[in-house]
Design a protein around this motif. Structure first.
Motif, PDB file in Angstrom:
ATOM      1  N   PHE A  11      -2.948   6.662  -0.361  1.00 54.77           N
ATOM      2  CA  PHE A  11      -2.504   5.637   0.582  1.00 54.77           C
ATOM      3  C   PHE A  11      -2.504   6.197   2.004  1.00 54.77           C
ATOM      4  O   PHE A  11      -1.794   7.148   2.317  1.00 54.77           O
ATOM      5  CB  PHE A  11      -1.110   5.161   0.184  1.00 54.77           C
ATOM      6  CG  PHE A  11      -0.513   4.093   1.069  1.00 54.77           C
ATOM      7  CD1 PHE A  11      -1.321   3.230   1.807  1.00 54.77           C
ATOM      8  CD2 PHE A  11       0.858   3.929   1.153  1.00 54.77           C
ATOM      9  CE1 PHE A  11      -0.778   2.246   2.617  1.00 54.77           C
ATOM     10  CE2 PHE A  11       1.422   2.956   1.953  1.00 54.77           C
ATOM     11  CZ  PHE A  11       0.599   2.112   2.684  1.00 54.77           C
ATOM     12  N   ILE A  12      -3.312   5.564   2.863  1.00 60.28           N
ATOM     13  CA  ILE A  12      -3.385   5.933   4.276  1.00 60.28           C
ATOM     14  C   ILE A  12      -2.875   4.763   5.118  1.00 60.28           C
ATOM     15  O   ILE A  12      -3.338   3.633   4.967  1.00 60.28           O
ATOM     16  CB  ILE A  12      -4.819   6.264   4.707  1.00 60.28           C
ATOM     17  CG1 ILE A  12      -5.383   7.423   3.878  1.00 60.28           C
ATOM     18  CG2 ILE A  12      -4.877   6.609   6.193  1.00 60.28           C
ATOM     19  CD1 ILE A  12      -6.846   7.712   4.164  1.00 60.28           C
ATOM     20  N   ALA A  13      -1.920   5.042   5.997  1.00 62.10           N
ATOM     21  CA  ALA A  13      -1.454   4.048   6.965  1.00 62.10           C
ATOM     22  C   ALA A  13      -2.034   4.401   8.328  1.00 62.10           C
ATOM     23  O   ALA A  13      -2.072   5.575   8.711  1.00 62.10           O
ATOM     24  CB  ALA A  13       0.069   4.037   7.029  1.00 62.10           C
ATOM     25  N   HIS A  78       3.769  -7.152   0.777  1.00 61.46           N
ATOM     26  CA  HIS A  78       2.490  -6.460   0.892  1.00 61.46           C
ATOM     27  C   HIS A  78       2.411  -5.309  -0.109  1.00 61.46           C
ATOM     28  O   HIS A  78       1.419  -5.133  -0.821  1.00 61.46           O
ATOM     29  CB  HIS A  78       2.359  -5.929   2.319  1.00 61.46           C
ATOM     30  CG  HIS A  78       1.039  -5.342   2.647  1.00 61.46           C
ATOM     31  ND1 HIS A  78       0.889  -4.367   3.626  1.00 61.46           N
ATOM     32  CD2 HIS A  78      -0.205  -5.568   2.162  1.00 61.46           C
ATOM     33  CE1 HIS A  78      -0.388  -4.032   3.716  1.00 61.46           C
ATOM     34  NE2 HIS A  78      -1.059  -4.740   2.847  1.00 61.46           N
ATOM     35  N   MET A  79       3.473  -4.532  -0.164  1.00 56.88           N
ATOM     36  CA  MET A  79       3.526  -3.391  -1.062  1.00 56.88           C
ATOM     37  C   MET A  79       3.436  -3.832  -2.523  1.00 56.88           C
ATOM     38  O   MET A  79       2.663  -3.268  -3.312  1.00 56.88           O
ATOM     39  CB  MET A  79       4.833  -2.634  -0.811  1.00 56.88           C
ATOM     40  CG  MET A  79       4.983  -1.338  -1.579  1.00 56.88           C
ATOM     41  SD  MET A  79       6.548  -0.504  -1.141  1.00 56.88           S
ATOM     42  CE  MET A  79       7.732  -1.598  -1.956  1.00 56.88           C
ATOM     43  N   PRO A  85      -0.685  -2.451  -6.570  1.00 52.25           N
ATOM     44  CA  PRO A  85      -1.738  -2.738  -7.551  1.00 52.25           C
ATOM     45  C   PRO A  85      -3.035  -1.979  -7.297  1.00 52.25           C
ATOM     46  O   PRO A  85      -3.677  -1.493  -8.228  1.00 52.25           O
ATOM     47  CB  PRO A  85      -1.935  -4.254  -7.417  1.00 52.25           C
ATOM     48  CG  PRO A  85      -0.609  -4.757  -6.960  1.00 52.25           C
ATOM     49  CD  PRO A  85      -0.098  -3.695  -6.022  1.00 52.25           C
ATOM     50  N   ALA A  86      -3.429  -1.867  -6.033  1.00 49.96           N
ATOM     51  CA  ALA A  86      -4.654  -1.134  -5.714  1.00 49.96           C
ATOM     52  C   ALA A  86      -4.498   0.354  -6.020  1.00 49.96           C
ATOM     53  O   ALA A  86      -5.422   1.004  -6.525  1.00 49.96           O
ATOM     54  CB  ALA A  86      -5.031  -1.343  -4.255  1.00 49.96           C
ATOM     55  N   LEU A  87      -3.333   0.909  -5.717  1.00 47.89           N
ATOM     56  CA  LEU A  87      -3.077   2.313  -6.023  1.00 47.89           C
ATOM     57  C   LEU A  87      -3.050   2.558  -7.524  1.00 47.89           C
ATOM     58  O   LEU A  87      -3.522   3.598  -8.005  1.00 47.89           O
ATOM     59  CB  LEU A  87      -1.753   2.760  -5.390  1.00 47.89           C
ATOM     60  CG  LEU A  87      -1.722   2.821  -3.860  1.00 47.89           C
ATOM     61  CD1 LEU A  87      -0.295   3.074  -3.372  1.00 47.89           C
ATOM     62  CD2 LEU A  87      -2.664   3.892  -3.334  1.00 47.89           C
ATOM     63  N   GLN A  91      -7.461   3.298  -6.414  1.00 48.46           N
ATOM     64  CA  GLN A  91      -8.218   3.111  -5.182  1.00 48.46           C
ATOM     65  C   GLN A  91      -7.573   3.854  -4.008  1.00 48.46           C
ATOM     66  O   GLN A  91      -6.394   4.204  -4.041  1.00 48.46           O
ATOM     67  CB  GLN A  91      -8.316   1.625  -4.846  1.00 48.46           C
ATOM     68  CG  GLN A  91      -9.071   0.811  -5.891  1.00 48.46           C
ATOM     69  CD  GLN A  91      -9.318  -0.602  -5.424  1.00 48.46           C
ATOM     70  OE1 GLN A  91     -10.122  -0.846  -4.530  1.00 48.46           O
ATOM     71  NE2 GLN A  91      -8.627  -1.550  -6.031  1.00 48.46           N
ATOM     72  N   LEU A  92      -8.379   4.072  -2.990  1.00 55.85           N
ATOM     73  CA  LEU A  92      -7.873   4.613  -1.733  1.00 55.85           C
ATOM     74  C   LEU A  92      -7.543   3.427  -0.838  1.00 55.85           C
ATOM     75  O   LEU A  92      -8.434   2.665  -0.464  1.00 55.85           O
ATOM     76  CB  LEU A  92      -8.922   5.525  -1.083  1.00 55.85           C
ATOM     77  CG  LEU A  92      -8.451   6.335   0.124  1.00 55.85           C
ATOM     78  CD1 LEU A  92      -9.258   7.632   0.239  1.00 55.85           C
ATOM     79  CD2 LEU A  92      -8.571   5.543   1.419  1.00 55.85           C
TER      80      LEU A  92
END
Length: 206
Positions: A11-13, A78-79, A85-87, A91-92
């Motif tokens: 996870f990149i912010a 959002h989280m 779910p994507a994590l 996924q990145l």
């Protein structure tokens, strides 16, 4: 903030002042990572949901704690509905704006960092926080080229955004969040290589 436990993804912010070129940087990072075989999921805040769209309208006429609470609510949704779910799928995930933006914009509206961090205490920490900087003159030039501006983009507020970002970075480092400063004036390719190299050296391929 919570540790990102038992989630296979990365996870990149990405946060920074208005006009700093986050969207262009994110797209270039995504393209480079996909060439290298990574599955990349791009998302943003406010979200493209009814709540996120309402938040955009609300933010133009309201400020302070009520807006900070709405931003936090949208972030939790959002989280729950996108990021986790994507994590879980390995996924990145790259989010255009996350908690650092609240420490910039909500503090500009007079909300304390303590309140912002308390309201966001149950969000997950990013694996990497990109703090994107640019010279004030560069920011103002980019904003001058836009057809419409939000209230945060009007009135030459770039210096305040940069100052609050510096303070926000200090707060995030107290939570042991890895913050990478990016100076995004006219060196896009160099910045992309810096971020991609970090990911390659710190995470596995999907």
């Amino acid at each position: 903030m919570l540790e990102k436990e038992k989630l296979d993804g990365y996870f990149i912010a990405v946060d920074g002042p208005n006009g700093v070129g986050k969207s262009t940087l994110i797209e270039a990072i995504k393209n480079k990572l996909e060439v290298l075989g990574y599955a990349v999921y791009i998302t943003r805040e406010p979200t493209d949901t009814k709540l996120g769209n309402y938040l955009r309208e609300f933010a133009e006429k309201h400020s302070g704690i009520s807006l900070a609470c709405l931003v936090a609510a949208d972030r939790y949704e959002h989280m729950t509905n996108e990021i986790i779910p994507a994590l879980e799928e390995g996924q990145l995930v790259i989010s255009d704006r996350y908690i650092l933006s609240s420490l910039i914009l909500q503090e500009m509206d007079g909300v304390s960092a303590t309140f912002v961090l308390t309201a966001n205490s149950e969000i997950i920490k990013p694996d990497l926080q990109l703090a994107v900087f640019a010279d004030e003159r560069v920011l103002q030039k980019r904003l001058s080229e836009r057809d419409t501006l939000t209230r945060f983009e009007k009135g030459n507020q770039s210096k305040s955004e940069l100052d609050f970002m510096e303070r926000g970075i200090i707060e995030l480092r107290k939570y042991n969040i890895d913050v990478m400063n990016i100076y995004n004036n006219d060196n896009l390719e160099e910045n992309v290589e810096k971020v991609v190299s970090y990911v390659v050296n710190n995470w596995r391929k999907v």
